[in-house]
Design an enzyme around this catalytic site. Sequence first.
Site, PDB file in Angstrom:
ATOM      1  CD  GLU A 116      26.493  43.243  26.545  1.00 36.70           C
ATOM      2  OE1 GLU A 116      27.005  43.738  27.555  1.00 36.70           O
ATOM      3  OE2 GLU A 116      25.762  42.226  26.559  1.00 36.70           O
ATOM      4  CD  GLU A 136      21.444  43.766  28.472  1.00 40.75           C
ATOM      5  OE1 GLU A 136      22.262  43.099  27.812  1.00 40.75           O
ATOM      6  OE2 GLU A 136      21.002  44.871  28.080  1.00 40.75           O
TER       7      GLU A 136
END
Length: 262
Positions: A116, A136
Site C-alpha cells: 500500500e 489481509e
Amino acid sequence: MTSNVVVQVTSQGPVGQLTINRPEALNALDVPTLLALEAGLDELERNNEIRVIVVTGAGDKAFVAGGDIGDLDSRQGLAHYQEFAEIVHRVFRRFEDSDKPTIAAVNGWALGGGTELLLATDIRLISAKARLGLPEINLGLFPGAGGTQRLMRQIAPCKAKEMMFTGDQISAEEAVSLGLCNRVVAHEALMDETLALASKIASKSPLVLKLLKRNLRQGQEMPLGAALAHEQAMIGLVLDTADAHEGCRAFLEKRPAQFKGQ
C-alpha cells in the site's frame, strides 16, 4: 539530515532518502513509525535543496512487511478508525500528494501496508528477491490503508481482485508485468540504480516537475475533457517559468540546461 529510532532521514545532493528502520520487525508499520515517516517526509519537503525523495526499508529482508499484527489485534474498530487508520491514510496520501517525485526502492517483502505504501509512490524499482502481496484476507481482514482503491486504479481490476481475494504473494517479475513496479533490479544493485534514477530526475526543473506532478495527479480525478482543459492551462503556466525558456535556449545553443526552479 536527521535520524531517529524508526526512520532515518539522509541525503545525497538533491536526493533525499527515508529508510524505515525496524529490521527486527521487518519494518512493520505502527503508529510511531508512521508518525516518524511523516516527520521525515516533512523535513525533506521543506528542504529546497531536495528535489527527489526515495523511500526504502532497512536490512536485507523487507521493504515493509505490513502492519504490526499484534497491535492490530489489540484494537477495536472505532479506535482503529480514529487512530491508526486515520494516520496511515494521511501519511500515504502525503506521499501521493508530494510536489517532489517519490521513488520506492523495494528491497524485500512488501506485504500489506508495504504494498500500500509503494502504491502511493510515483516510481518503483524492485529487487529480484522481493515479493509483493496483500495477505489481509488470510487474517479475516482486507487492505485498509488505501490498497483496495489504489490497486484497482493501477492494474486490471480482475488481477487486483485476485490478489486481494486470495492473499497470494507475487514475484518481482510479476509485479513489473502487472505494472505495479517499473523494473526488476539485481538486489545488490538496487540502491545504486535507484539513486542514479533519482539523480537523473533531480537534474530536471524542480518547478516544472512540481507542476507536472500536479497536472498528472489532478487530471486522474477528472473526466477526460476536463483533464485536457486542465493540461492546456498548466502548460501555459509552465511557459511563464524561466526554466522553460532556459531549457529551450539550451537546446538551441546545444548546451546542458541549468534549471534553477524559477
